[in-house]
Scaffold this active site. Structure first.
Site, PDB file in Angstrom:
ATOM      1  N   ARG A  74       0.851  -1.187   0.000  1.00 56.20           N
ATOM      2  CA  ARG A  74       0.000   0.000   0.000  1.00 56.20           C
ATOM      3  C   ARG A  74       0.888   1.239   0.000  1.00 56.20           C
ATOM      4  O   ARG A  74       1.706   1.427   0.913  1.00 56.20           O
ATOM      5  CB  ARG A  74      -0.922  -0.003   1.232  1.00 56.20           C
ATOM      6  CG  ARG A  74      -1.761   1.231   1.338  1.00 56.20           C
ATOM      7  CD  ARG A  74      -2.843   1.109   2.408  1.00 56.20           C
ATOM      8  NE  ARG A  74      -3.501   2.390   2.495  1.00 56.20           N
ATOM      9  CZ  ARG A  74      -3.308   3.271   3.473  1.00 56.20           C
ATOM     10  NH1 ARG A  74      -2.522   3.001   4.495  1.00 56.20           N
ATOM     11  NH2 ARG A  74      -3.936   4.424   3.448  1.00 56.20           N
ATOM     12  N   HIS A 118      -2.576  11.045   0.838  1.00 61.41           N
ATOM     13  CA  HIS A 118      -2.048  10.780   2.174  1.00 61.41           C
ATOM     14  C   HIS A 118      -1.308  12.048   2.632  1.00 61.41           C
ATOM     15  O   HIS A 118      -0.105  12.057   2.796  1.00 61.41           O
ATOM     16  CB  HIS A 118      -1.133   9.550   2.144  1.00 61.41           C
ATOM     17  CG  HIS A 118      -0.804   8.972   3.488  1.00 61.41           C
ATOM     18  ND1 HIS A 118      -0.959   7.640   3.785  1.00 61.41           N
ATOM     19  CD2 HIS A 118      -0.305   9.532   4.614  1.00 61.41           C
ATOM     20  CE1 HIS A 118      -0.573   7.399   5.021  1.00 61.41           C
ATOM     21  NE2 HIS A 118      -0.162   8.545   5.551  1.00 61.41           N
ATOM     22  N   GLU A 163      -7.049   8.620   6.269  1.00 63.01           N
ATOM     23  CA  GLU A 163      -7.230   9.294   7.554  1.00 63.01           C
ATOM     24  C   GLU A 163      -7.661  10.755   7.415  1.00 63.01           C
ATOM     25  O   GLU A 163      -6.935  11.666   7.829  1.00 63.01           O
ATOM     26  CB  GLU A 163      -5.951   9.191   8.391  1.00 63.01           C
ATOM     27  CG  GLU A 163      -5.505   7.762   8.620  1.00 63.01           C
ATOM     28  CD  GLU A 163      -4.267   7.642   9.519  1.00 63.01           C
ATOM     29  OE1 GLU A 163      -3.733   8.672   9.933  1.00 63.01           O
ATOM     30  OE2 GLU A 163      -3.859   6.505   9.780  1.00 63.01           O
ATOM     31  N   ASN A 291      -7.211   1.907   9.944  1.00 61.84           N
ATOM     32  CA  ASN A 291      -5.877   2.091  10.522  1.00 61.84           C
ATOM     33  C   ASN A 291      -6.052   2.119  12.035  1.00 61.84           C
ATOM     34  O   ASN A 291      -6.801   2.950  12.557  1.00 61.84           O
ATOM     35  CB  ASN A 291      -5.253   3.404  10.062  1.00 61.84           C
ATOM     36  CG  ASN A 291      -4.957   3.406   8.564  1.00 61.84           C
ATOM     37  OD1 ASN A 291      -5.137   2.390   7.896  1.00 61.84           O
ATOM     38  ND2 ASN A 291      -4.504   4.524   8.046  1.00 61.84           N
ATOM     39  N   TYR A 293      -4.085   1.914  15.917  1.00 61.06           N
ATOM     40  CA  TYR A 293      -2.844   1.926  16.698  1.00 61.06           C
ATOM     41  C   TYR A 293      -3.082   1.865  18.202  1.00 61.06           C
ATOM     42  O   TYR A 293      -2.345   1.214  18.921  1.00 61.06           O
ATOM     43  CB  TYR A 293      -2.051   3.216  16.408  1.00 61.06           C
ATOM     44  CG  TYR A 293      -1.481   3.267  15.015  1.00 61.06           C
ATOM     45  CD1 TYR A 293      -0.210   2.803  14.742  1.00 61.06           C
ATOM     46  CD2 TYR A 293      -2.226   3.772  13.957  1.00 61.06           C
ATOM     47  CE1 TYR A 293       0.324   2.838  13.464  1.00 61.06           C
ATOM     48  CE2 TYR A 293      -1.710   3.813  12.664  1.00 61.06           C
ATOM     49  CZ  TYR A 293      -0.435   3.339  12.430  1.00 61.06           C
ATOM     50  OH  TYR A 293       0.070   3.364  11.162  1.00 61.06           O
ATOM     51  N   GLU A 350      -3.309  -0.081   8.087  1.00 62.75           N
ATOM     52  CA  GLU A 350      -2.109   0.313   8.835  1.00 62.75           C
ATOM     53  C   GLU A 350      -2.219  -0.222  10.243  1.00 62.75           C
ATOM     54  O   GLU A 350      -3.282  -0.095  10.870  1.00 62.75           O
ATOM     55  CB  GLU A 350      -1.966   1.838   8.963  1.00 62.75           C
ATOM     56  CG  GLU A 350      -1.548   2.564   7.731  1.00 62.75           C
ATOM     57  CD  GLU A 350      -1.360   4.063   7.995  1.00 62.75           C
ATOM     58  OE1 GLU A 350      -1.095   4.471   9.150  1.00 62.75           O
ATOM     59  OE2 GLU A 350      -1.502   4.822   7.036  1.00 62.75           O
TER      60      GLU A 350
HETATM   61  O1  IFM Z   1       2.951   7.648   9.955  1.00 62.52           O
HETATM   62  C1  IFM Z   1       1.579   7.680  10.136  1.00 62.52           C
HETATM   63  C2  IFM Z   1       0.850   7.490   8.830  1.00 62.52           C
HETATM   64  O2  IFM Z   1       1.245   8.430   7.893  1.00 62.52           O
HETATM   65  C3  IFM Z   1      -0.629   7.622   9.030  1.00 62.52           C
HETATM   66  N1  IFM Z   1      -1.089   6.753  10.084  1.00 62.52           N
HETATM   67  C4  IFM Z   1      -0.359   6.767  11.327  1.00 62.52           C
HETATM   68  C5  IFM Z   1       1.120   6.601  11.075  1.00 62.52           C
HETATM   69  C6  IFM Z   1       1.883   6.628  12.412  1.00 62.52           C
HETATM   70  O3  IFM Z   1       1.706   7.858  13.011  1.00 62.52           O
END
Ligand code: IFM
Length: 454
Positions: A74, A118, A163, A291, A293, A350
């Protein structure tokens, strides 16, 4: 139970974070070039002028993906490389770069998954108001048309935006990302335009990229209350709606979440926005990119009414960027999205962790046990979601390479491949070997302590 054979394993990157070649071969200035060259904006004073020099080293990087047994990659396309002024004259040399990249991927049996946007908006468009200008959906449509005509025959996975919460709120409300505006109203205006731009791009992708899977990639973050006190529950719920439902509801239901819309309208934050326009954002999609985290935990802050402060559990663990390690949130998020919005397919587009690795890699492998443990835990959550009926089809680790981590510069490393930014030498990390073995076996518990290089 292992992941199924046809599960897609990949890695993710983005143009500004890895490509470099910021002014060469006709590329226009983008908002991140301007922002990162403004003193005080980036933690280590760095910028993406060279980054990972992927523009020149992409064959080596594709070879790394192949060595890691990845099925897919990606990447994002730099709008300013393709249309230096954002609209108008096309920079064919810029498009040629993506042609070469896509062909190299396909030659190596790796499926390209393209993201149109992006975060690296052409500065020329920002000078006209950027994401707050109501003309931006038509600018984005023009750009989409150029890219889809050139790459649509070979790229069969497309995300319109990555995002949009970050584009709008970090860029125009909180000012920590480019273009660095600090105005809450502008944040909501920008968010609105991202949704309309998505709506404009989808049919164009379908027109020029037959049989492609088209979707949008959202960063979804659980917002939990620190206690069951009504004021904590309320601030957490509002944060949840603004970060998640504000984008999910328009994309899947064609409307903003009603309660939050009423509240924001009463506060004057929707001034100049025709909320009914978001019905256009409800279009049939082939997938949702998620995405994921971390999560936030909210405690009502009486000193700042309507606001909250973070109150994590005492035993919470954090990565080196200060984000809580909370794999349960991934499972919860996937279950919620599946239950409330029923996307046809979901890809984790992600997921990854920043842990500090040395600047120089001495041996053949960089040992990064914390990242391996993080990935194992998060993949376990993804696996649970899959077995609870979530139509999860793929996982893209963020990131293939250590890279320019936006306002953090190069101080935070997310790669499963180490990059020595002084020499551009790439060195596999143990986490890369772990992802290789997971891709081969589908088994997240696979032991990679003694597994060696390909
Ligand atoms: O690096 C970023 C990415 O560009 C977008 N999502 C989160 C990642 C980590 O912060």
């Amino acid at each position: 139970m292992p992941f199924p054979q046809d599960f897609v394993w990949g890695t993710a990157t983005s143009s500004y974070q890895i490509e470099g070649m910021f002014a060469g071969d006709g590329r226009g200035e983008c908002i991140w070039t301007r922002f990162s060259h403004t003193p005080g904006k980036i933690a280590d004073g760095s910028n993406g002028d060279v980054a990972c020099d992927h523009y020149h080293r992409f064959p080596e990087d594709v070879a790394l993906m192949k060595a890691l047994h990845m099925d897919a990659y990606r990447f994002s396309i730099s709008w300013a490389r393709v249309l230096p002024q954002g609209t108008g004259t096309i920079n064919q040399i810029g498009l040629d770069f993506y042609d070469r990249l896509v062909d190299e991927l396909l030659r190596n049996g790796i499926t390209p998954s393209g993201t149109l946007y992006h975060w690296d908006l052409p500065q020329a468009l920002e000078d006209r108001g950027g994401w707050t200008n109501p003309d931006i959906p038509s600018w984005f449509a023009e750009y989409t048309d150029v890219v889809a005509r050139r790459l649509g025959d070979r790229v069969k996975f497309w995300s319109t935006l990555n995002e949009p919460w970050c584009t709008a709120f970090l860029g125009y409300w909180l000012g920590v990302h480019a273009p660095g505006q600090r105005d809450q109203k502008l944040g909501f205006r920008a968010a609105h335009q991202t949704l309309l731009a998505h709506a404009a791009a989808v049919p164009i992708l379908r027109q020029h990229s037959h049989d492609a899977k088209v979707g949008i990639t959202l960063n979804l973050v659980p917002h939990d209350p620190a206690s069951d006190k009504p004021e904590d529950v309320r601030v957490a719920r509002m944060a949840d709606v603004i970060s998640n439902d504000w984008f999910l509801d328009p994309v899947f239901r064609g409307e903003y979440p009603a309660e939050a819309l009423a509240e924001l309208t009463a506060l004057g934050l929707m001034e100049g926005i025709d909320a009914s326009e978001v019905k256009a954002a409800k279009l049939p999609l082939d997938f949702l990119g998620v995405n994921y985290y971390m999560r936030w935990v909210h405690e009502y802050d009486p000193s700042a009414p309507g606001q909250s402060r973070n109150r994590f559990p005492d035993d919470a663990e954090f990565t080196d960027i200060g984000w809580e390690v909370y794999e349960r949130g991934l499972l919860d998020t996937l279950l919620k999205v599946h239950r409330d919005y029923s996307p046809a397919e979901i890809y984790i587009n992600e997921c990854g962790a920043a842990y500090s690795d040395p600047d120089q890699a001495d041996g053949e492998i960089v040992e990064d046990p914390k990242r391996v443990a993080f990935l194992r835990r998060y993949l376990g959550a993804a696996e649970s979601a899959l077995h609870q009926g979530v139509p999860l089809k793929g996982w893209f680790t963020w990131s293939l390479l250590d890279n320019f981590e936006w306002a953090e510069g190069y101080s935070k490393r997310f790669g499963i491949v180490h990059v020595d930014f002084a020499t551009q030498k790439r060195t596999l990390k143990r986490s890369g070997i772990y992802m290789r073995e997971v891709a081969k076996t589908g088994d997240v518990q696979v032991n990679v302590d003694n597994v060696s290089l390909p």
